[in-house]
Scaffold this active site. Structure first.
Site, short mmCIF file in Angstrom:
data_model
loop_
_atom_site.label_atom_id
_atom_site.label_comp_id
_atom_site.label_asym_id
_atom_site.label_seq_id
_atom_site.Cartn_x
_atom_site.Cartn_y
_atom_site.Cartn_z
N HIS A 14 46.48 -17.94 -2.65
CA HIS A 14 45.86 -18.93 -1.77
C HIS A 14 46.85 -19.97 -1.27
O HIS A 14 46.54 -20.71 -0.34
CB HIS A 14 44.74 -19.65 -2.52
CG HIS A 14 43.76 -18.71 -3.14
ND1 HIS A 14 43.74 -18.43 -4.50
CD2 HIS A 14 42.79 -17.96 -2.60
CE1 HIS A 14 42.79 -17.56 -4.75
NE2 HIS A 14 42.20 -17.24 -3.62
N GLU A 34 43.03 -22.69 -0.83
CA GLU A 34 43.82 -22.50 0.40
C GLU A 34 43.86 -23.78 1.22
O GLU A 34 44.90 -24.14 1.77
CB GLU A 34 43.24 -21.36 1.23
CG GLU A 34 44.07 -21.08 2.48
CD GLU A 34 43.49 -19.99 3.36
OE1 GLU A 34 43.68 -20.06 4.59
OE2 GLU A 34 42.84 -19.06 2.82
N THR A 61 41.99 -19.06 6.44
CA THR A 61 42.07 -17.66 6.90
C THR A 61 40.83 -16.84 6.59
O THR A 61 40.70 -15.72 7.08
CB THR A 61 43.28 -16.96 6.25
OG1 THR A 61 43.10 -16.91 4.83
CG2 THR A 61 44.58 -17.66 6.61
#
Length: 320
Positions: free
Chosen positions: A82, A134, A173
């Site tokens: 991450h 992340e 993402t």
């Protein structure tokens, strides 16, 4: 007395599903570190969000820790897929720890984007989920206050920036493609000069898995997604199934989590897996269904994935 015939069940098996290239690479880095360095190898946080993967690596000698202060001075530590704030590798270097960075290259791309926008004097609006590793890692690439988190369309309507002419956006993402498009549209309306990513930040694997689930969802009576509740991409698949289908969608960690009452009257079952869920867990779900139903599996393939990422060299301490 003969056994009563089992009810028919058609499983529409989404493809692509399961592991993406970034997850494959992260797991391979830990395994290669164990092979070359020998156990224990320390891993900061879950290497990927899946309990089965974590336990498999733990059995091989991986030790999962929350922070670097749990890693001894002679240890080798791997950073999760991450990504991590810049302060983490900086602290590892200060302590002269050996470390391997398993950050997904597509997450690293977002990190570089954010750094570039900050260098160019822009305020960065990061579309993502608060508290996700992340997001923490991406925001930690630049000084505090340089990145503002936008989670919803409501946030996008309300966010305030010092200079509306100098603003950019990036995204986590693993977001919902549809929800993110709404947020981006709102930001573009409010900030006509906003700079965006050169290429889409939501990764190919997230997009492909959501498209496959969306294609199958209208055809099924129930959709099961194999994944973890702390896995953003897995949770988004559940939402996509709910949005595009009329039937129930459930997230399960393993076949043991299935409430078989869900399948009463179900003739067609959708099945997919998040990008951090290993294929063996999908196979176990199918096997559990075969014990109870006359199962027919239909492979629904939307696209082929041929992305792969190289495993970087694993650092080893020089012999004294």
């Amino acid at each position: 007395m003969p056994d009563s015939p089992r009810s028919p069940l058609t499983i529409l098996l989404a493809r692509p599903r399961g592991f993406c290239a970034g997850v494959d690479r992260a797991i391979a880095i830990v395994k290669e570190a164990l092979r070359r360095h020998g156990p224990p190898v320390y891993v900061r946080h879950e290497i990927v969000h899946n309990r089965y993967v974590v336990e498999e690596l733990r059995a091989m000698g991986a030790v999962f820790v929350d922070e670097l202060d749990e890693v001894p001075d002679d240890g080798l530590v791997v950073f999760s897929a991450h990504g991590v704030p810049k302060e983490v590798p900086a602290e590892a270097r200060r302590r002269r720890l050996l470390f391997a960075d398993a950050t997904c290259p597509l997450v690293s791309k977002v990190h570089r984007e954010v750094e570039r926008h900050h260098k160019d004097g822009r305020t960065v609006l990061l579309i993502g989920h608060a508290g996700h590793p992340e997001v923490i890692g991406t925001m930690g690439q630049v000084p505090p206050g340089s990145v503002l988190l936008v989670e919803t369309v409501t946030d996008a309507e309300a966010v305030s920036v010092p200079d509306p002419a100098r603003v950019a956006y990036s995204t986590q993402t693993t977001l919902s493609v549809a929800d993110t498009a709404e947020i981006v549209a709102t930001l573009r309306r409010r900030f006509p000069q906003i700079a965006g990513p050169r290429n889409e930040d939501i990764c190919y694997a997230t997009t492909n898995r959501q498209q496959a689930v969306a294609a199958i969802a209208p055809r099924v009576d129930l959709f099961l997604i194999v994944g973890a509740r702390n896995s953003s991409n897995s949770m988004r698949l559940v939402e996509v199934a709910q949005r595009h289908g009329r039937a129930r969608a459930e997230l399960i960690g393993t076949a043991e989590d299935i409430d078989w009452g869900w399948l009463e009257g179900v003739r067609t079952l959708g099945l997919s897996a998040g990008a951090s869920a290993p294929e063996i867990l999908v196979e176990q779900v199918i096997a559990a269904c075969r014990e109870r139903f006359a199962v027919t599996v239909e492979d629904v393939r939307l696209t082929e994935e041929n992305v792969s990422f190289k495993v970087p060299p694993i650092p080893l301490r020089k012999a004294s």
